[in-house]
Design a protein around this motif. Structure first.
Motif, mmCIF file in Angstrom:
data_model
loop_
_atom_site.group_PDB
_atom_site.id
_atom_site.type_symbol
_atom_site.label_atom_id
_atom_site.label_comp_id
_atom_site.label_asym_id
_atom_site.label_seq_id
_atom_site.Cartn_x
_atom_site.Cartn_y
_atom_site.Cartn_z
ATOM 1 N N ILE A 1 -44.439 -38.039 -14.339
ATOM 2 C CA ILE A 1 -44.197 -39.181 -13.464
ATOM 3 C C ILE A 1 -42.698 -39.301 -13.231
ATOM 4 O O ILE A 1 -41.902 -39.060 -14.137
ATOM 5 C CB ILE A 1 -44.759 -40.483 -14.073
ATOM 6 N N ARG A 2 -42.329 -39.638 -12.019
ATOM 7 C CA ARG A 2 -40.933 -39.887 -11.672
ATOM 8 C C ARG A 2 -40.854 -41.220 -10.925
ATOM 9 O O ARG A 2 -41.662 -41.476 -10.016
ATOM 10 C CB ARG A 2 -40.350 -38.771 -10.805
ATOM 11 N N SER B 1 -47.813 -36.340 -10.895
ATOM 12 C CA SER B 1 -48.366 -35.019 -10.617
ATOM 13 C C SER B 1 -49.041 -34.456 -11.856
ATOM 14 O O SER B 1 -48.596 -34.694 -12.984
ATOM 15 C CB SER B 1 -47.260 -34.065 -10.145
ATOM 16 N N ASP B 2 -50.107 -33.707 -11.630
ATOM 17 C CA ASP B 2 -50.859 -33.044 -12.688
ATOM 18 C C ASP B 2 -50.746 -31.543 -12.450
ATOM 19 O O ASP B 2 -51.260 -31.019 -11.462
ATOM 20 C CB ASP B 2 -52.312 -33.505 -12.644
ATOM 21 N N LEU C 1 -44.464 -27.305 -13.514
ATOM 22 C CA LEU C 1 -45.014 -27.440 -12.164
ATOM 23 C C LEU C 1 -45.133 -28.905 -11.755
ATOM 24 O O LEU C 1 -44.769 -29.282 -10.632
ATOM 25 C CB LEU C 1 -46.387 -26.762 -12.089
ATOM 26 N N SER C 2 -45.641 -29.733 -12.650
ATOM 27 C CA SER C 2 -45.819 -31.148 -12.315
ATOM 28 C C SER C 2 -44.469 -31.861 -12.200
ATOM 29 O O SER C 2 -44.290 -32.720 -11.338
ATOM 30 C CB SER C 2 -46.701 -31.838 -13.355
ATOM 31 N N THR C 3 -43.528 -31.499 -13.056
ATOM 32 C CA THR C 3 -42.196 -32.109 -12.988
ATOM 33 C C THR C 3 -41.509 -31.754 -11.680
ATOM 34 O O THR C 3 -40.895 -32.612 -11.027
ATOM 35 C CB THR C 3 -41.329 -31.639 -14.178
ATOM 36 N N LEU C 4 -41.616 -30.500 -11.287
ATOM 37 C CA LEU C 4 -41.028 -30.065 -10.018
ATOM 38 C C LEU C 4 -41.658 -30.814 -8.848
ATOM 39 O O LEU C 4 -40.961 -31.309 -7.958
ATOM 40 C CB LEU C 4 -41.229 -28.554 -9.850
ATOM 41 N N THR C 5 -42.975 -30.931 -8.862
ATOM 42 C CA THR C 5 -43.686 -31.607 -7.774
ATOM 43 C C THR C 5 -43.318 -33.079 -7.679
ATOM 44 O O THR C 5 -42.970 -33.586 -6.609
ATOM 45 C CB THR C 5 -45.211 -31.475 -7.973
ATOM 46 N N SER C 6 -43.385 -33.790 -8.796
ATOM 47 C CA SER C 6 -43.107 -35.235 -8.777
ATOM 48 C C SER C 6 -41.643 -35.520 -8.458
ATOM 49 O O SER C 6 -41.328 -36.502 -7.782
ATOM 50 C CB SER C 6 -43.491 -35.867 -10.116
ATOM 51 N N THR C 7 -40.743 -34.654 -8.915
ATOM 52 C CA THR C 7 -39.317 -34.854 -8.648
ATOM 53 C C THR C 7 -38.983 -34.635 -7.179
ATOM 54 O O THR C 7 -38.251 -35.424 -6.567
ATOM 55 C CB THR C 7 -38.471 -33.912 -9.524
ATOM 56 N N CYS D 1 -49.781 -37.845 -6.357
ATOM 57 C CA CYS D 1 -49.924 -39.153 -5.717
ATOM 58 C C CYS D 1 -48.545 -39.796 -5.704
ATOM 59 O O CYS D 1 -47.894 -39.902 -6.743
ATOM 60 C CB CYS D 1 -50.913 -40.041 -6.467
ATOM 61 N N SER D 2 -48.100 -40.194 -4.517
ATOM 62 C CA SER D 2 -46.813 -40.863 -4.368
ATOM 63 C C SER D 2 -47.010 -42.240 -3.762
ATOM 64 O O SER D 2 -47.831 -42.410 -2.851
ATOM 65 C CB SER D 2 -45.870 -40.044 -3.474
ATOM 66 N N VAL D 3 -46.245 -43.198 -4.259
ATOM 67 C CA VAL D 3 -46.292 -44.568 -3.759
ATOM 68 C C VAL D 3 -44.880 -44.969 -3.351
ATOM 69 O O VAL D 3 -43.951 -44.889 -4.162
ATOM 70 C CB VAL D 3 -46.822 -45.547 -4.822
ATOM 71 N N VAL D 4 -44.732 -45.388 -2.093
ATOM 72 C CA VAL D 4 -43.443 -45.851 -1.585
ATOM 73 C C VAL D 4 -43.559 -47.342 -1.305
ATOM 74 O O VAL D 4 -44.294 -47.751 -0.398
ATOM 75 C CB VAL D 4 -43.030 -45.102 -0.304
ATOM 76 N N CYS D 5 -42.864 -48.141 -2.087
ATOM 77 C CA CYS D 5 -42.899 -49.600 -1.928
ATOM 78 C C CYS D 5 -41.644 -50.053 -1.187
ATOM 79 O O CYS D 5 -40.548 -50.051 -1.762
ATOM 80 C CB CYS D 5 -42.982 -50.279 -3.288
ATOM 81 N N ASP D 6 -41.807 -50.417 0.061
ATOM 82 C CA ASP D 6 -40.706 -50.906 0.897
ATOM 83 C C ASP D 6 -40.791 -52.429 0.921
ATOM 84 O O ASP D 6 -41.530 -53.012 1.725
ATOM 85 C CB ASP D 6 -40.836 -50.321 2.306
#
Length: 379
Positions: free
Chosen positions: A23-24, A37-38, A49-55, A92-97
């Motif tokens: 998680i990032r 990311s999983d 792989l998951s760290t690269l994806t989430s970052t 899964c990404s969440v953008v809170c504006d």
């Protein structure tokens, strides 16, 4: 304005030293971006792989790039596994504006994403995008105080798979029922997250199980703290900065006797000294209409710094009040006056490393390390 707390917990697959789920979180004044990311498989490879994806996702989305651009970059970086024909990691990404009061959720092969208002699940309409031949789901919602968004990797939904009780795994429906039950009983988001990880550990006790990561975004009112430290460098600017400071949302603390006198002169209001707050190591604090607390400057800030640094727990009333509010706040705004008090300076040192500036800088650094949003403005 709203913001959100991000609570998360994870467990490793049995026998692995690291978790393959990542998680990032990126927090800004008016925006929070979270990506989970999983990674395919488990262990070091999955973690990388998951760290690269989430970052990648968190960094690009926080910088305003489009979902299409972000996923094209990720999909180009992480190709499909040749053997199993599945992606090396999901996301899964969440953008809170919070400025525009809109949250955007992007899902790519992600198993558990649930939005709740009180103890009722909300089912928003999802749109499907085709990006480089991959199906990506995207949906939006308007955040409200008390809403919670739960995210979990398949280590939770598949927990206990192969056991007599849950031969196909714990399942998404059971996760939803469990969340509703916990919310009805007023269990905190942090405790809910920990509960699910412990549950996955228990269900996987007799099987190998999988990495598990559970997160919750809890939406609430933003807590802002403003501190005015020392008088402005130019006296003719006193009124401008005092009025600007008083117009800010959130709690307000004024540090320094001379600074308090400036606020008295500009506002025409009187500082009331509370002699009951006097102690051997600290002067008494004061109160003024529109200001939550007025304190002495250097001694009080030194006590604050030493406490946050772990050097000493000895504090006067003013320092304790400041520390409690610093730890509670999401965003801290420092107004630091450039006027120099000769009593606090070593004549061998330059203006730029005055004790006041150094204290504010060091306190701000500690708070940023805690994940706080800190803004320092000199005047």
């Amino acid at each position: 304005m709203l913001t959100c707390d991000v609570f998360f917990a994870s467990k490793n697959k049995k026998g692995e030293e690291v978790c393959g789920d990542s998680i990032r979180v990126k927090k800004e004044s008016e925006k929070v971006v979270v990506s989970i990311s999983d990674g395919l498989g488990s262990g070091i490879k999955a973690s990388i792989l998951s760290t690269l994806t989430s970052t990648i996702a968190t960094t690009m989305l926080a910088n305003g790039l489009t979902v299409t651009d972000v996923f094209r970059t990720i999909l180009a970086t992480l190709p499909v596994c040749r053997v199993r024909r599945i992606s090396y990691s999901n996301l899964c990404s969440v953008v809170c504006d919070f400025k525009n009061e809109i949250c955007t959720v992007v899902e790519y092969e992600f198993p558990v994403v649930m939005l709740f208002r009180e103890n009722r699940r909300i089912h928003p309409e999802k749109k499907s995008l085709d990006i480089e031949g991959r199906r990506v789901s995207i949906w939006e919602f308007h955040p409200e105080k008390g809403m919670m968004l739960f995210l979990a990797t398949d280590g939770l939904s598949q927990a206990g798979m192969g056991t007599e009780l849950f031969p196909l795994g714990f399942g998404v429906e059971n996760i939803e029922s469990e969340i509703k039950h916990l919310l009805r009983n007023h269990v905190s988001p942090a405790d809910i997250v920990r509960h699910f990880v412990r549950l996955a550990e228990k269900l996987d006790r007799d099987v190998k199980g999988d990495d598990t990561l559970v997160a919750c975004l809890n939406f609430r009112e933003k807590r802002i703290l403003n501190l005015f430290v020392g008088p402005p460098e130019r006296k003719e600017k006193d009124e401008e900065y005092v009025k600007k400071f008083l117009s800010l949302p959130g709690k307000k603390i004024v540090c320094g006797g001379t600074t308090g006198q400036i606020f008295e002169r500009v506002t025409g209001k009187k500082v009331e000294i509370d002699l009951y707050t006097f102690s051997e190591n600290s002067p008494p604090v004061g109160y003024m209409e529109g200001i939550d607390l007025l304190t002495e400057g250097i001694v009080t800030l030194t006590q604050v710094f030493r406490y946050l640094e772990g050097q000493s727990e000895e504090m006067g009333y003013g320092a304790k009040f400041i520390v409690e509010n610093l730890l509670e706040a999401d965003e801290i705004n420092f107004f630091v006056g450039r006027a120099i008090n000769p009593a606090h300076q070593n004549p061998l040192f330059s203006h730029d490393i005055s004790l006041k500036f150094r204290l504010v800088k060091d306190i701000a650094h500690i708070l940023q390390e805690m994940g706080k949003i800190v803004n320092v403005q000199y005047c």
